[in-house]
Design a protein around this motif. Structure first.
Motif, mmCIF file in Angstrom:
data_model
loop_
_atom_site.group_PDB
_atom_site.id
_atom_site.type_symbol
_atom_site.label_atom_id
_atom_site.label_comp_id
_atom_site.label_asym_id
_atom_site.label_seq_id
_atom_site.Cartn_x
_atom_site.Cartn_y
_atom_site.Cartn_z
ATOM 1 N N THR A 55 -6.612 -3.543 -7.527
ATOM 2 C CA THR A 55 -5.330 -3.531 -6.828
ATOM 3 C C THR A 55 -5.282 -2.466 -5.737
ATOM 4 O O THR A 55 -4.601 -2.641 -4.722
ATOM 5 N N ARG A 56 -6.017 -1.366 -5.912
ATOM 6 C CA ARG A 56 -6.025 -0.333 -4.877
ATOM 7 C C ARG A 56 -6.569 -0.870 -3.560
ATOM 8 O O ARG A 56 -6.102 -0.496 -2.476
ATOM 9 N N ALA A 57 -7.549 -1.780 -3.647
ATOM 10 C CA ALA A 57 -8.174 -2.319 -2.435
ATOM 11 C C ALA A 57 -7.427 -3.516 -1.861
ATOM 12 O O ALA A 57 -7.674 -3.902 -0.715
ATOM 13 N N ALA A 58 -6.518 -4.104 -2.633
ATOM 14 C CA ALA A 58 -5.856 -5.339 -2.197
ATOM 15 C C ALA A 58 -4.903 -5.071 -1.040
ATOM 16 O O ALA A 58 -4.189 -4.073 -1.021
ATOM 17 N N ARG A 59 -4.876 -5.988 -0.096
ATOM 18 C CA ARG A 59 -3.979 -5.888 1.052
ATOM 19 C C ARG A 59 -3.069 -7.118 1.186
ATOM 20 O O ARG A 59 -2.086 -7.083 1.917
ATOM 21 N N PHE A 60 -3.405 -8.190 0.503
ATOM 22 C CA PHE A 60 -2.598 -9.410 0.530
ATOM 23 C C PHE A 60 -2.570 -10.002 -0.877
ATOM 24 O O PHE A 60 -3.454 -9.744 -1.693
ATOM 25 N N GLY A 61 -1.545 -10.781 -1.154
ATOM 26 C CA GLY A 61 -1.438 -11.418 -2.456
ATOM 27 C C GLY A 61 -0.537 -12.627 -2.394
ATOM 28 O O GLY A 61 0.148 -12.877 -1.390
ATOM 29 N N VAL A 108 1.921 -12.776 0.941
ATOM 30 C CA VAL A 108 2.570 -11.549 1.406
ATOM 31 C C VAL A 108 1.533 -10.459 1.646
ATOM 32 O O VAL A 108 0.465 -10.445 1.026
ATOM 33 N N ALA A 109 1.868 -9.546 2.553
ATOM 34 C CA ALA A 109 1.086 -8.332 2.747
ATOM 35 C C ALA A 109 1.619 -7.264 1.797
ATOM 36 O O ALA A 109 2.816 -7.241 1.477
ATOM 37 N N LEU A 110 0.746 -6.379 1.330
ATOM 38 C CA LEU A 110 1.180 -5.361 0.368
ATOM 39 C C LEU A 110 0.261 -4.158 0.385
ATOM 40 O O LEU A 110 -0.802 -4.161 1.021
ATOM 41 N N ALA A 111 0.672 -3.154 -0.317
ATOM 42 C CA ALA A 111 -0.146 -1.981 -0.613
ATOM 43 C C ALA A 111 0.203 -1.566 -2.031
ATOM 44 O O ALA A 111 1.217 -2.009 -2.584
ATOM 45 N N THR A 112 -0.605 -0.724 -2.651
ATOM 46 C CA THR A 112 -0.282 -0.240 -3.993
ATOM 47 C C THR A 112 -0.219 1.276 -3.979
ATOM 48 O O THR A 112 -0.994 1.950 -3.298
ATOM 49 N N ASP A 113 0.728 1.819 -4.757
ATOM 50 C CA ASP A 113 0.927 3.267 -4.774
ATOM 51 C C ASP A 113 0.075 3.932 -5.843
ATOM 52 O O ASP A 113 -0.788 3.293 -6.459
ATOM 53 N N THR A 114 0.308 5.217 -6.073
ATOM 54 C CA THR A 114 -0.525 5.983 -6.993
ATOM 55 C C THR A 114 -0.356 5.568 -8.444
ATOM 56 O O THR A 114 -1.154 5.962 -9.296
ATOM 57 N N ARG A 115 0.667 4.777 -8.738
ATOM 58 C CA ARG A 115 0.847 4.235 -10.090
ATOM 59 C C ARG A 115 0.446 2.777 -10.170
ATOM 60 O O ARG A 115 0.621 2.134 -11.194
ATOM 61 N N GLY A 116 -0.113 2.244 -9.083
ATOM 62 C CA GLY A 116 -0.553 0.855 -9.085
ATOM 63 C C GLY A 116 0.547 -0.157 -8.860
ATOM 64 O O GLY A 116 0.350 -1.357 -9.058
ATOM 65 N N ARG A 117 1.728 0.300 -8.431
ATOM 66 C CA ARG A 117 2.829 -0.621 -8.158
ATOM 67 C C ARG A 117 2.633 -1.258 -6.786
ATOM 68 O O ARG A 117 2.206 -0.593 -5.836
ATOM 69 N N ALA A 118 2.954 -2.535 -6.674
ATOM 70 C CA ALA A 118 2.813 -3.243 -5.410
ATOM 71 C C ALA A 118 4.024 -2.967 -4.525
ATOM 72 O O ALA A 118 5.167 -3.120 -4.960
ATOM 73 N N VAL A 119 3.769 -2.538 -3.296
ATOM 74 C CA VAL A 119 4.812 -2.255 -2.315
ATOM 75 C C VAL A 119 4.737 -3.303 -1.214
ATOM 76 O O VAL A 119 3.661 -3.543 -0.642
ATOM 77 N N LEU A 120 5.863 -3.945 -0.911
ATOM 78 C CA LEU A 120 5.920 -5.011 0.072
ATOM 79 C C LEU A 120 6.959 -4.690 1.144
ATOM 80 O O LEU A 120 7.909 -3.937 0.898
#
Length: 277
Positions: free
Chosen positions: A45-51, A69-81
């Motif tokens: 998930t750290r490397a993921a940019r889309f989902g 969708v485009a996304l990023a993940t934070d230091t707790r692994g939560r997906a941010v959109l």
């Protein structure tokens, strides 16, 4: 050092409900340490940019609605959109926050995607609280710099998925449900960004060393070919061909490695042990 010896190659703990590949050769230890599925999920998930985001459709009501969708993940692994209020999935979320997002192992290419890793994050997807917006904005724009052209439009806002549960699939024979707390605590693998180059270098330039790993360290004396399929902080995985069929085996490093240079030294050490054997 011979061409066959690598020169330039670049915790478990939480119990999981599922299965994983097991060493099949007599010389491999069943207790050989491997990343937990929580660690594997965090690395992916750290490397993921889309989902693929699945929301609960308003019409037709009650059916899943999937969108890219485009996304990023934070230091707790939560997906941010970063979502537009005009989008169908956003309207669905405003009515019902239940959601999941499917993330695929990078790079997403080739015709064997079902052999690649993937993670489904399942949980509520809600607007980010005002105090967290600056951090989420910076995180998202670091992953998607082009989004700066529309990030401040009035109809866009940041959303975040808080995982309640996760489903990890690492290909055939490796899958489980992952506890959300274990996932949040897990550390992504420090070798992940170097792994593709390490694998490419080893398989292209040191095939004879990999075959020696299989024959001597994994005790598959009749191995005819071997490919290194994975490398992580704890060890390597091989796909080995032999007259009896193909086997998947895991070989541990003597100690945990965290840098490309440490991985290079560990692979050289393994080659030396294989030659001695």
């Amino acid at each position: 050092m011979s061409k066959g010896r690598p020169q330039n190659a670049a915790g478990n703990g939480d119990k999981e409900r599922g299965v994983d590949i097991q060493p099949t050769a007599a010389g491999t230890a069943p207790s050989a340490r491997a990343p937990s599925h929580a660690e594997r999920a965090r690395t992916l998930t750290r490397a993921a940019r889309f989902g693929s985001l699945a929301t609960m459709a308003r019409d037709p009501e009650g059916f899943p609605y999937a969108s890219l969708v485009a996304l990023a993940t934070d230091t707790r692994g939560r997906a941010v959109l970063l979502l537009s209020r005009l989008a169908e999935h956003t309207q669905n979320l405003l009515a019902r926050p239940e959601a999941s997002v499917l993330l695929l192992e990078s790079p997403i290419e080739g015709d064997k995607l079902l052999e690649r890793g993937r993670v489904s994050l399942i949980g509520p997807c809600s607007p980010v609280p005002a105090e967290d917006v600056p951090g989420c904005r910076a995180l998202f724009l670091a992953a998607h710099p082009d989004a700066a052209t529309y990030a401040d439009f009035s109809d866009f806002a940041h959303y975040r998925i808080e995982p309640r549960s996760l489903r990890y699939v690492g290909g055939f024979g490796r899958m489980s449900w992952v506890d959300a707390a274990a996932y949040a605590r897990a550390e992504p693998d420090p070798l992940a960004e170097f792994a593709p180059r390490i694998l490419g270098h080893m398989n292209d330039d040191h095939a004879d060393s990999i075959l020696a790993y299989a024959r001597k360290l994994a005790d598959i004396a009749d191995a005819t070919a071997a490919e290194m399929t994975a490398v992580d902080r704890y060890g390597i995985e091989l796909a080995v061909k032999a007259p009896s069929g193909e086997r998947r085996v895991r070989l541990p490093f003597e100690a945990e490695v965290r840098t490309r240079e440490e991985a290079r030294k560990a692979l050289i050490e393994m080659a030396a042990r294989a030659e001695e054997g």
